[in-house]
Scaffold this active site. Structure first.
Site, PDB file in Angstrom:
ATOM      1  CG  ASP A 133      -3.451  -6.462  -1.825  1.00  0.00           C
ATOM      2  OD1 ASP A 133      -4.419  -6.172  -1.095  1.00  0.00           O
ATOM      3  OD2 ASP A 133      -2.330  -6.771  -1.369  1.00  0.00           O
ATOM      4  CG  ASP A 172      -2.723  -8.326   5.074  1.00  0.00           C
ATOM      5  OD1 ASP A 172      -2.915  -9.096   4.124  1.00  0.00           O
ATOM      6  OD2 ASP A 172      -2.582  -7.098   4.925  1.00  0.00           O
TER       7      ASP A 172
END
EC number: 3.2.1.22
Length: 753
Positions: A479, A549
């Site tokens: 990430d 997301d």
């Protein structure tokens, strides 16, 4: 596949079965562009493609010659300084303050295969016969510098790759303030520019505009390729559709700051270019040093936008993604993030994994919160050692328990970031990117490690290597949740500070490369607050990317549709998540969530321990169906059928077809139900018109394989007469229908009869 050379005049013709690319040496030694498009027969001279004539208000290269001006020429890689007033691809400042360049043809070589780019991702070949490469060396005698332009044409892909390299052979420093990867002067400006724009949770929305006189551009100055813009754009003719018409795509294999630009001059010539972002960029090139630009991948299609997309899909899937996971089917995973966030313990994780295994899931991924003292997003980034409170036996014991339950084990890292509340920051505060004497702004309570410094990359590498060596990890979610601000490095001198963003990305690539070398069996998935670094550069290291997301099925229609402009389904992470959705609070059916997520690398992001028995049974059916058709979805040819960015945007449709056209899966989605609607048909693509197909509409809430009912049709009927979308709910049917008509989905399985 050939590269022809005409010696007098000196011209080069790159050609395969479908496309041609022609360039030549101008009379002043610079390179000119002649043609890029549908395949041409080779001829001994293409000079008639270049036009010269006297024009008022123009400057000319040679005294007494009122015809030859770079302002009028179509150039191949324009440089700054002499008679061309358009923005260049290259600009170099010398120690005397001059910014003039005069790179003239010096030599060239043609060879089989394709070279690697040192320290940078790029497309590749498995065998030399798959491609041919042209390297042209241009020389500036005043600077004593070489400019090397590299072109590769593929045998089986309608693409040209380009990159540039500057080599300083002189005795003085050179300052590179602009180094683009590719530039093409088009024959005219009758194009529409298509780009992928957005923001967090709505990445890669398709935007289109007619190009006009002046400069129109996309780009990023955020330290990543960004959610706001993607390093891709296309120029299509106004009458080009998904399936018909000419289009040129420009894609940059890079993950940092970039510029994609089209400049239309006063003669309606469009200059299309792409490369490193020149804003706040400078590279000090000392004597004996070289600077390599990233690779640009330029695609031509006369079969519309879908033809362009399929070229990118095939090339990037087959010759950009690397390693053992390139050709493997990707596992169905479950991620605990939306199920637990930071609030978890070992037994809870094992319970989720065990019940997910019963449903058919193949991989469990432990997300953020397992390290340091990470109870929220204010602490512990950089401290990559397990939290004994949550995991008393460590990652190794948890991973063993998950694997004993029958699942592979994956782990989340955010290696490029640091929290102020961490052991790492306490020991090395200067390792964070910051400007001395200035406040440090934060994003998500975190700061960026200076990956331009080898000792920083080395330190993070050792921590990650330790974790991955001591646990059976088969998957890493990498990430990155923070854009770059206060851009400065404590390790760089003042005259090199503008090099930091590019050096940072090179450090990211270096860390990836080392870990891939050491752990070739691990599947890496890149993530950057979802889709803030969904670019070709990342795919070279991580075969798939967390697309956004935003996991809401309705929002994902536009996100996944736009992403498919460039990126194959095998790279698009798509999960079924909780409802109400955590990003938009929308409630959609499990059926619709699954049937949107099917068209990507499939998984779940929810707490299966809270599911009802009916939901678990439906999830089993989804997983079983995806496993049966995973190879088709991840390796087939993708077609966009209905565009959610056009008209009302209420409908979206797409499909994937097997290589031999014996099988297809079609998805149609409607956001809002229409009252008293008419009858509609969906026209599919890519089938064999002469084959007979059995068509089955897949039922809601049932085993997808329970019924083999359906009908038989020839491929031409399905493509030209279409599928019947059904009558729908008209409001007059007797009895109550409990299920909402909004946010609906329909799948068809089409198989050769």
């Amino acid at each position: 596949m050939m590269i022809f050379e005409n010696e007098s005049p000196r011209q080069f013709h790159l050609q395969n079965d479908e496309i041609s690319y022609v360039l030549h040496v101008l009379k002043n030694g610079h390179l000119g562009h002649l043609y890029f498009g549908k395949r041409l027969n080779h001829r001994e001279d293409f000079s008639h493609f270049q036009q010269e004539a006297e024009r008022a208000g123009t400057s000319y290269v040679y005294e007494g010659d009122m015809n030859f001006s770079l302002d009028l020429a179509r150039l191949e890689y324009p440089v700054y300084g002499s008679t061309d007033y358009r923005e260049p691809a290259l600009q170099i400042e010398q120690t005397n303050g001059s910014r003039i360049s005069d790179f003239k043809y010096a030599s060239h070589r043609i060879y089989a295969g394709k070279p690697e780019l040192e320290g940078l991702p790029a497309t590749y070949v498995d065998a030399e016969e798959e491609a041919r490469t042209l390297e042209i060396t241009l020389h500036d005698r005043v600077m004593e510098a070489d400019l090397m332009l590299t072109y590769t044409i593929f045998k089986n892909h309608n693409a040209i790759t380009r990159s540039s390299k500057v080599v300083n052979h002189g005795r003085e420093d050179l300052n590179l303030s602009r180094v683009l990867s590719a530039s093409i002067d088009m024959p005219d400006s009758n194009y529409e520019m298509v780009q992928l724009s957005g923001s967090w949770s709505r990445e890669r929305h398709v935007k289109s505009r007619r190009i006009e006189s002046g400069v129109q551009s996309i780009g990023s100055t955020r330290g990543t390729s960004s959610s706001q813009q993607n390093p891709f754009y296309a120029l299509k003719r106004p009458n080009t559709t998904e399936d018909v018409g000419d289009v040129i795509g420009m894609s940059l294999v890079y993950s940092g700051n970039f510029l994609g630009q089209v400049e239309v001059d006063h003669y309606d010539v469009a200059r299309a270019s792409i490369g490193l972002q020149p804003f706040d960029f400078n590279w000090k090139l000392e004597p004996g040093e070289a600077f390599q630009s990233p690779e640009a991948v330029i695609v031509f299609s006369n079969q519309g936008m879908n033809g362009m997309s399929q070229t990118y899909h095939n090339l990037y899937h087959q010759r950009l993604v690397r390693g053992k996971w390139r050709d493997r089917e990707r596992p169905i995973l479950i991620n605990n993030w939306e199920a637990t966030y930071f609030d978890f313990y070992e037994d809870k994780i094992v319970s989720i994994a065990s019940q997910a295994k019963e449903l058919g899931v193949e991989l469990f991924v432990l997300d953020d919160g397992w390290f340091g003292k990470r109870d929220d997003d204010t602490t512990s980034l950089g401290d990559w050692f397990y939290d004994e409170r949550k995991l008393p036996g460590g990652i190794s014991r948890l991973a063993e328990k998950v694997t004993e339950a029958g699942l592979d084990f994956g782990l989340w890292f955010e290696p490029e970031m640091v929290s102020k509340q961490s052991e790492l920051f306490e020991k090395h505060p200067d390792w964070a990117i910051q400007v001395e004497g200035r406040p440090m702004s934060h994003g998500r309570n975190q700061y960026i490690l200076d990956f331009s410094r080898k000792e920083v990359v080395d330190y993070i590498y050792e921590l990650m290597h330790e974790v991955l060596s001591n646990a059976p990890v088969t998957y890493v979610k990498w990430d990155m949740n923070r854009y770059m601000t206060e851009i400065s490095s404590a390790a760089l001198p003042s005259d090199r500070q503008k090099e930091l963003p590019h050096r940072y990305i090179l450090g990211v690539y270096d860390l990836y490369e080392r870990l891939i070398r050491d752990f070739p069996e691990i599947l890496f998935e890149s993530c950057a607050s979802g889709g803030a670094r969904f670019d070709p550069g990342m795919l070279y290291y991580a075969p798939q990317t967390w697309t956004s997301d935003d996991t809401d099925a309705v929002e994902r229609l536009k996100i996944q549709y736009g992403t498919s402009m460039v990126y194959p389904l095998s790279t698009i992470g798509a999960h079924v998540s909780e409802v109400p959705n955590h990003q938009v609070k929308r409630i959609t059916s499990l059926k619709t969530r699954g049937e949107v997520a099917f068209f990507g690398t499939f998984g779940y992001e929810l707490d299966v321990t809270n599911m009802s028995e009916a939901e678990k049974e439906e999830t089993r059916n989804q997983i079983d169906f995806y496993k049966q058709h995973r190879e088709l979805i991840q390796k087939g040819d993708f077609y966009r059928l209905v565009n959610p960015f056009e008209g009302s945007g209420n409908d979206t449709a797409w499909m994937v077809v097997s290589d031999n056209r014996d099988k297809a899966l079609v998805g149609h989605y409607r956001v809002l139900a229409r009252p008293n609607d008419g009858f509609h048909r969906l026209y599919v693509k890519g089938l064999d018109p002469d084959k007979k197909y059995h068509v089955r509409q897949l039922a809601s809430h049932e085993d997808y394989n329970e019924s083999r009912s359906g009908s038989t049709h020839f491929g031409d009927e399905l493509m030209f007469a279409g599928l019947n979308l059904g009558a729908g709910y008209s409001g007059t049917q007797a009895g109550g229908i409990k299920e909402s008509g909004d946010f609906s989905s329909t799948l068809w399985l089409i198989e050769e009869a």
